[in-house]
Motif scaffolding. Structure first.
Motif, PDB file in Angstrom:
ATOM      1  N   HIS A  96       0.831  -1.203   0.000  1.00  0.00           N
ATOM      2  CA  HIS A  96       0.000   0.000   0.000  1.00  0.00           C
ATOM      3  C   HIS A  96       0.870   1.260   0.000  1.00  0.00           C
ATOM      4  N   ALA A  97       0.286   2.364  -0.392  1.00  0.00           N
ATOM      5  CA  ALA A  97       0.962   3.653  -0.265  1.00  0.00           C
ATOM      6  C   ALA A  97       1.322   3.852   1.196  1.00  0.00           C
ATOM      7  N   GLY A  98       2.572   4.205   1.471  1.00  0.00           N
ATOM      8  CA  GLY A  98       3.032   4.418   2.833  1.00  0.00           C
ATOM      9  C   GLY A  98       3.482   3.148   3.544  1.00  0.00           C
ATOM     10  N   TRP A  99       3.435   2.006   2.864  1.00  0.00           N
ATOM     11  CA  TRP A  99       3.852   0.738   3.476  1.00  0.00           C
ATOM     12  C   TRP A  99       5.362   0.649   3.477  1.00  0.00           C
ATOM     13  N   PRO A 100       5.967   0.019   4.496  1.00  0.00           N
ATOM     14  CA  PRO A 100       7.429  -0.026   4.564  1.00  0.00           C
ATOM     15  C   PRO A 100       8.060  -0.812   3.414  1.00  0.00           C
ATOM     16  N   GLU A 101       7.433  -1.896   2.978  1.00  0.00           N
ATOM     17  CA  GLU A 101       7.896  -2.716   1.854  1.00  0.00           C
ATOM     18  C   GLU A 101       6.842  -3.777   1.591  1.00  0.00           C
ATOM     19  N   PRO A 102       6.981  -4.575   0.525  1.00  0.00           N
ATOM     20  CA  PRO A 102       5.943  -5.561   0.217  1.00  0.00           C
ATOM     21  C   PRO A 102       5.711  -6.554   1.356  1.00  0.00           C
ATOM     22  N   GLU A 103       4.435  -6.862   1.549  1.00  0.00           N
ATOM     23  CA  GLU A 103       3.967  -7.699   2.664  1.00  0.00           C
ATOM     24  C   GLU A 103       3.329  -8.973   2.141  1.00  0.00           C
ATOM     25  N   LEU A 104       3.517 -10.052   2.866  1.00  0.00           N
ATOM     26  CA  LEU A 104       2.737 -11.267   2.697  1.00  0.00           C
ATOM     27  C   LEU A 104       1.676 -11.241   3.791  1.00  0.00           C
ATOM     28  N   ASP A 132       8.965 -15.493  -9.296  1.00  0.00           N
ATOM     29  CA  ASP A 132       8.357 -14.866 -10.471  1.00  0.00           C
ATOM     30  C   ASP A 132       8.303 -13.342 -10.416  1.00  0.00           C
ATOM     31  N   LEU A 133       8.355 -12.785  -9.214  1.00  0.00           N
ATOM     32  CA  LEU A 133       8.248 -11.329  -9.076  1.00  0.00           C
ATOM     33  C   LEU A 133       9.501 -10.683  -8.507  1.00  0.00           C
ATOM     34  N   GLY A 134      10.468 -11.489  -8.094  1.00  0.00           N
ATOM     35  CA  GLY A 134      11.685 -10.940  -7.493  1.00  0.00           C
ATOM     36  C   GLY A 134      11.456 -10.373  -6.104  1.00  0.00           C
ATOM     37  N   LEU A 135      10.376 -10.784  -5.435  1.00  0.00           N
ATOM     38  CA  LEU A 135      10.062 -10.305  -4.085  1.00  0.00           C
ATOM     39  C   LEU A 135      10.430 -11.405  -3.094  1.00  0.00           C
ATOM     40  N   ASN A 136      11.659 -11.389  -2.658  1.00  0.00           N
ATOM     41  CA  ASN A 136      12.168 -12.384  -1.725  1.00  0.00           C
ATOM     42  C   ASN A 136      12.302 -11.732  -0.349  1.00  0.00           C
TER      43      ASN A 136
END
Length: 184
Positions: A96-104, A132-136
């Protein structure tokens, strides 16, 4: 509740994934009642901002999930039980906007609770995100009092990285292990 339109005007670009018991797919109009019931349940939503109080607000939340896919190319998958065809929860990736980084993250509906389905889906999505997305090494922000969510994060191998405040509430940032390190 009947939705204003039964056929989406745009195709939502959600990869279809499967586990032993689940189909992980994009949101569909037929999910709206289950999502609304979840979003209006004070017990299930107490750690994610509390319940909505109107169909209009539930509609806004439902549309945000679709918008997240359109904007970011990832989001919440709807978990469909293969045996019943019923939507039993949502698990996915948020930024989300303002989120620290991608979340599971995960939201389980009443029909999906206590069956290990969130764990099954989260492992599949975490692997997809890395490969597939490079989100490790995703994060899962969790309220300290949310013991069930914390237990799931720990079962997934995540550990508390730091304590912080998110959206005005105390928050533990759980860091997930590297998918690539797990595979070795």
């Amino acid at each position: 509740m009947t939705l204003p339109r039964q056929t989406p005007a745009l195709e939502i670009p959600v990869p279809r994934l499967e586990t032993a018991r689940l189909v992980l797919r994009g949101p569909e109009g037929r999910d709206f009642d289950a999502v609304t019931e979840f979003m209006m349940d004070a017990g299930r939503t107490r750690y994610i901002g509390g319940p909505v109080t109107s169909i209009f607000d539930a509609w806004g939340g439902f549309c945000r999930v679709i918008g997240h896919w359109m904007w970011n190319g990832f989001g919440f998958w709807t978990l469909e039980d293969k045996a019943s065809g019923q939507a039993v929860g949502r698990v996915g990736l948020l930024n989300h906007a303002g989120w620290p980084e991608p979340e599971l993250g995960w939201h389980m509906f009443a029909a999906g609770e206590g069956r290990g389905l969130a764990h099954e889906a989260a492992l599949t999505i975490r692997n997809f995100a890395a490969r597939d997305l490079g989100l490790n090494r995703l994060i899962s922000p969790i309220h300290p009092d949310n013991t069930r969510s914390r237990a799931l994060a720990e079962r997934l191998g995540a550990a508390v990285e730091k304590e912080t405040v998110l959206l005005g509430d105390p928050c533990l940032i759980y860091r997930h292990p590297s998918v690539f390190e797990e595979a070795q």
